[in-house]
Scaffold this active site. Structure first.
Site, PDB file in Angstrom:
ATOM      1  N   ASP A 119       0.969 -13.928 119.584  1.00 20.60           N
ATOM      2  CA  ASP A 119       0.498 -15.298 119.373  1.00 20.60           C
ATOM      3  C   ASP A 119      -0.980 -15.476 119.687  1.00 20.60           C
ATOM      4  O   ASP A 119      -1.526 -16.569 119.535  1.00 20.60           O
ATOM      5  CB  ASP A 119       1.338 -16.305 120.177  1.00 20.60           C
ATOM      6  N   LYS A 140      -0.043 -24.247 123.721  1.00 18.18           N
ATOM      7  CA  LYS A 140       0.587 -24.620 122.441  1.00 18.18           C
ATOM      8  C   LYS A 140       2.068 -24.852 122.688  1.00 18.18           C
ATOM      9  O   LYS A 140       2.637 -24.425 123.703  1.00 18.18           O
ATOM     10  CB  LYS A 140       0.386 -23.531 121.383  1.00 18.18           C
TER      11      LYS A 140
END
Length: 272
Positions: free
Chosen positions: A134, A8
């Site tokens: 995350d 990401k």
């Protein structure tokens, strides 16, 4: 079972304040990439966990690897057999791309699906949050606005369809503790939730990463990459997370020379 954990990027990252527990409140946008590791696990009959690795060398004690930690976490609450795990590592370390967290999240999902554990999504999210702030993002893997320490997620109607990405990770790793040492928390004049609504053409200067100032002072070669991406026509450039990778968004396929970036840099391109 074979799964492909993806990376990401962070689009904007504001450090708002330091909490009493030592963690930092932040706001950021997570956006998934097509850059992937390969993760395979098969049941064995030894009752043990056997971890192997190819691609980028992981090294260290396998018990400290987030993939093995994900298995141990579920095995403590559910009856799981031993497994052989192989991780083909492509996503670079110390890049701000969430590779280790993604590997762990995909391991949780894979074990849940393969062994029919029927763990509810909210419970799986809780497991993931214990492995990394995350990690929960990678369970849903859709553009998200993140707050808290990064674990509070809201789906964001953000699409970069048609934009070209060039990502550069120099042969430099930035430790998280080192990155936070150069940050001065505060509330920005334009909050990210508002700034991200602007056109990509207007993001530069409004959608900012608070880690950049301190890290650029310590690693000027990272700032040089950002400037080179601008020279090559990037509409928006930013460091991802706490670095050291820097990405640029281009309207058309980017053109560059190998000499533009430090020798040994990892480069990745894709079209959203």
């Amino acid at each position: 079972m074979i799964v492909f954990p993806n990376a990401k990027i962070n689009i904007g990252l504001n450090i708002l304040r330091k909490r009493e527990d030592g963690y930092h409140e932040l706001e950021t946008v997570f956006y998934p990439l097509k850059l992937q590791d390969g993760l395979e696990f098969i049941e064995n009959h030894t009752g043990e966990v056997c971890f192997s690795n190819s691609g980028i060398e992981v090294g260290g004690n396998p018990e400290n690897n987030l993939v093995v930690k994900a298995y141990r976490m579920l095995a403590a609450d559910y009856s799981l057999p031993g497994v052989d795990i192989h991780l083909h590592k492509v996503i670079p370390f110390g890049a701000g791309l969430g590779g280790g967290s993604s590997d762990a999240a995909f391991m949780l999902k894979g074990l849940n699906d393969f062994f029919g554990l029927n763990i509810p999504s909210e419970t799986l999210m809780s497991y993931a949050a214990r492995l990394g702030a995350d990690c929960p993002f990678f369970l849903e893997n859709i553009p998200s606005f993140a707050s808290g320490i990064g674990e509070k997620l809201e789906t964001l109607p953000l699409s970069l369809a048609g934009w070209h990405l060039l990502l550069v990770k120099p042969p430099v790793e930035v430790g998280t503790k080192e990155a936070y040492a150069g940050v001065h928390p505060g509330i920005p004049d334009i909050r990210l939730r508002e700034a991200i609504q602007l056109s990509v053409n207007n993001w530069q200067g409004s959608v900012v990463n608070d880690f950049e100032v301190g890290i650029f002072q310590r690693f000027p070669e990272i700032e040089t990459i950002k400037e080179k991406l601008k020279e090559r026509g990037a509409v928006y450039t930013s460091m991802s997370g706490s670095g050291s990778s820097v990405f640029g968004l281009f309207r058309a396929e980017p053109m560059w020379r190998d000499s533009d970036f430090p020798e040994g840099s990892f480069l990745w391109t894709e079209v959203f």
